[in-house]
Scaffold this motif. Structure first.
Motif, PDB file in Angstrom:
ATOM      1  N   CYS A 180      -8.642  57.476  53.884  1.00 36.15           N
ATOM      2  CA  CYS A 180      -9.466  56.410  54.459  1.00 36.15           C
ATOM      3  C   CYS A 180      -8.810  55.053  54.314  1.00 36.15           C
ATOM      4  CB  CYS A 180     -10.843  56.415  53.763  1.00 36.15           C
ATOM      5  SG  CYS A 180     -11.899  57.779  54.333  1.00 36.15           S
ATOM      6  N   SER A 181      -7.968  54.904  53.294  1.00 31.33           N
ATOM      7  CA  SER A 181      -7.252  53.628  53.151  1.00 31.33           C
ATOM      8  C   SER A 181      -6.366  53.380  54.367  1.00 31.33           C
ATOM      9  CB  SER A 181      -6.409  53.652  51.872  1.00 31.33           C
ATOM     10  OG  SER A 181      -7.247  53.758  50.740  1.00 31.33           O
ATOM     11  N   ALA A 182      -5.734  54.461  54.841  1.00 31.49           N
ATOM     12  CA  ALA A 182      -4.876  54.336  56.015  1.00 31.49           C
ATOM     13  C   ALA A 182      -5.714  54.018  57.251  1.00 31.49           C
ATOM     14  CB  ALA A 182      -4.078  55.625  56.225  1.00 31.49           C
ATOM     15  N   ALA A 189     -11.624  52.251  60.984  1.00 32.69           N
ATOM     16  CA  ALA A 189     -12.815  52.731  60.284  1.00 32.69           C
ATOM     17  C   ALA A 189     -14.066  52.079  60.878  1.00 32.69           C
ATOM     18  CB  ALA A 189     -12.705  52.410  58.788  1.00 32.69           C
ATOM     19  N   PRO A 190     -15.170  52.767  60.945  1.00 31.25           N
ATOM     20  CA  PRO A 190     -15.276  54.193  60.603  1.00 31.25           C
ATOM     21  C   PRO A 190     -14.824  55.065  61.770  1.00 31.25           C
ATOM     22  CG  PRO A 190     -17.403  53.381  61.263  1.00 31.25           C
ATOM     23  CD  PRO A 190     -16.484  52.191  61.309  1.00 31.25           C
ATOM     24  N   LEU A 191     -14.504  56.329  61.462  1.00 30.79           N
ATOM     25  CA  LEU A 191     -14.072  57.286  62.473  1.00 30.79           C
ATOM     26  C   LEU A 191     -15.221  58.242  62.784  1.00 30.79           C
ATOM     27  CD1 LEU A 191     -10.483  58.235  61.263  1.00 30.79           C
ATOM     28  CD2 LEU A 191     -11.067  56.982  63.335  1.00 30.79           C
ATOM     29  N   TYR A 192     -15.520  58.360  64.060  1.00 28.84           N
ATOM     30  CA  TYR A 192     -16.585  59.269  64.463  1.00 28.84           C
ATOM     31  C   TYR A 192     -15.972  60.585  64.946  1.00 28.84           C
ATOM     32  CZ  TYR A 192     -19.589  55.184  64.232  1.00 28.84           C
ATOM     33  OH  TYR A 192     -20.266  54.075  63.783  1.00 28.84           O
ATOM     34  N   GLN A 193     -16.723  61.584  64.750  1.00 30.63           N
ATOM     35  CA  GLN A 193     -16.251  62.903  65.151  1.00 30.63           C
ATOM     36  C   GLN A 193     -15.931  62.896  66.652  1.00 30.63           C
ATOM     37  OE1 GLN A 193     -18.986  66.047  64.208  1.00 30.63           O
ATOM     38  NE2 GLN A 193     -17.500  67.662  64.615  1.00 30.63           N
ATOM     39  N   GLY A 194     -14.738  63.350  67.000  1.00 31.45           N
ATOM     40  CA  GLY A 194     -14.281  63.351  68.386  1.00 31.45           C
ATOM     41  C   GLY A 194     -13.285  62.246  68.660  1.00 31.45           C
ATOM     42  N   GLN A 195     -13.215  61.228  67.793  1.00 33.44           N
ATOM     43  CA  GLN A 195     -12.248  60.150  67.984  1.00 33.44           C
ATOM     44  C   GLN A 195     -10.891  60.577  67.426  1.00 33.44           C
ATOM     45  OE1 GLN A 195     -14.116  56.739  66.039  1.00 33.44           O
ATOM     46  NE2 GLN A 195     -14.589  55.866  68.094  1.00 33.44           N
ATOM     47  N   PRO A 196      -9.808  59.987  68.004  1.00 33.06           N
ATOM     48  CA  PRO A 196      -8.467  60.297  67.500  1.00 33.06           C
ATOM     49  C   PRO A 196      -8.386  59.995  65.993  1.00 33.06           C
ATOM     50  CG  PRO A 196      -8.324  59.102  69.554  1.00 33.06           C
ATOM     51  CD  PRO A 196      -9.759  59.057  69.125  1.00 33.06           C
ATOM     52  N   GLY A 200     -12.241  66.216  59.119  1.00 34.91           N
ATOM     53  CA  GLY A 200     -13.389  66.593  58.286  1.00 34.91           C
ATOM     54  C   GLY A 200     -13.168  66.294  56.816  1.00 34.91           C
ATOM     55  N   LYS A 201     -11.876  66.267  56.430  1.00 36.22           N
ATOM     56  CA  LYS A 201     -11.571  65.999  55.033  1.00 36.22           C
ATOM     57  C   LYS A 201     -11.924  64.565  54.672  1.00 36.22           C
ATOM     58  CE  LYS A 201      -7.806  69.376  54.693  1.00 36.22           C
ATOM     59  NZ  LYS A 201      -6.381  69.566  54.393  1.00 36.22           N
ATOM     60  N   LEU A 202     -11.898  63.670  55.700  1.00 38.07           N
ATOM     61  CA  LEU A 202     -12.213  62.267  55.440  1.00 38.07           C
ATOM     62  C   LEU A 202     -13.724  62.015  55.500  1.00 38.07           C
ATOM     63  CD1 LEU A 202      -9.391  60.592  57.588  1.00 38.07           C
ATOM     64  CD2 LEU A 202      -9.353  61.112  55.130  1.00 38.07           C
ATOM     65  N   VAL A 209     -19.282  61.126  60.468  1.00 35.64           N
ATOM     66  CA  VAL A 209     -18.703  59.775  60.369  1.00 35.64           C
ATOM     67  C   VAL A 209     -17.816  59.745  59.151  1.00 35.64           C
ATOM     68  CG1 VAL A 209     -19.129  57.323  60.208  1.00 35.64           C
ATOM     69  CG2 VAL A 209     -20.756  58.808  61.414  1.00 35.64           C
ATOM     70  N   ALA A 210     -16.496  59.495  59.368  1.00 33.45           N
ATOM     71  CA  ALA A 210     -15.535  59.468  58.259  1.00 33.45           C
ATOM     72  C   ALA A 210     -15.198  58.036  57.892  1.00 33.45           C
ATOM     73  CB  ALA A 210     -14.288  60.241  58.659  1.00 33.45           C
ATOM     74  N   CYS A 211     -14.859  57.905  56.619  1.00 33.19           N
ATOM     75  CA  CYS A 211     -14.420  56.585  56.110  1.00 33.19           C
ATOM     76  C   CYS A 211     -15.486  55.520  56.367  1.00 33.19           C
ATOM     77  CB  CYS A 211     -13.065  56.205  56.675  1.00 33.19           C
ATOM     78  SG  CYS A 211     -11.745  57.383  56.335  1.00 33.19           S
TER      79      CYS A 211
END
Length: 212
Positions: A180-182, A189-196, A200-202, A209-211
């Motif tokens: 998530c730092s990257a 951030a944040p990254l939604y499912q389906g976005q480049p 799932g690990k994030l 919703v990641a990070c």
């Protein structure tokens, strides 16, 4: 009187009385005084046939006195108390024929000139029509070529746009973040499912919703 007696004897049985004599004289004169013959020659033949100048009358078309028979030409013979030989002056006939010839030549020249003008006009009209047809064909060909070029350009632009979209999609699909730092460093951030770059690990709570 002896001449008339001979003529009457030669034609006995054709008619009776004075009418028979007149018809006989007229017929013989007509047979000799044919249209177009020289009056001089006709007079000579009439004399040889037993006629005298008192048996017929010579009349000019202009009522002029007929002096020199060689200058006159027979036109017709009329019956009457005495047959009348109508004549015209040879020079007048020649002038008339020359005038007629000139008129015919003039008419022929005018008709030839008119025909030439008509042919030139027709040729000019045909040339103009051909030129107009060629120009119209060239215009249509230019329009078709321009349309083909425009279509080719449109297709090329569409192909380029699709290629660019495909490249962008591939680039987006190839995005990968280590953590998530990257993601935050990339400002994604944040990254939604389906976005480049979504992974799932994030997404620790697996809410799509990641990070966060």
């Amino acid at each position: 009187m002896m001449v008339l007696g001979l003529v009457l004897a030669g034609c006995s049985g054709s008619s009776d009385g004075a009418d028979g004599k007149e018809e006989s004289i007229y017929s013989k004169i007509v047979a000799i005084a044919k249209k177009g013959r020289s009056l001089a020659n006709v007079k000579d033949e009439l004399k040889d046939a037993g006629f005298s100048s008192s048996d017929y009358e010579v009349k000019s078309d202009t009522d002029k006195m007929v002096l020199r028979a060689s200058n006159w030409v027979v036109q017709s013979v009329e019956d009457g108390d005495k047959p009348v030989i109508n004549v015209r002056k040879a020079s007048d006939i020649a002038q008339e024929e020359e005038a007629k010839k000139v008129a015919e030549e003039k008419k022929a020249a005018e008709e030839a000139a008119a025909k030439k003008v008509a042919e030139e006009k027709k040729a000019a009209e045909e040339a103009a029509a051909k030129k107009a047809a060629e120009e119209e064909a060239a215009r249509k060909a230019a329009e078709e070529q321009a349309a083909a070029q425009a279509e080719a350009q449109r297709q090329a632009e569409e192909a380029a746009r699709q290629a660019q979209q495909q490249q962008q999609q591939q680039a987006q699909q190839n995005v990968h973040y280590a953590n998530c730092s990257a993601v935050r460093a990339a400002g994604a951030a944040p990254l939604y499912q389906g976005q480049p770059g979504y992974n799932g690990k994030l997404d620790r709570d697996h809410d799509g919703v990641a990070c966060e």
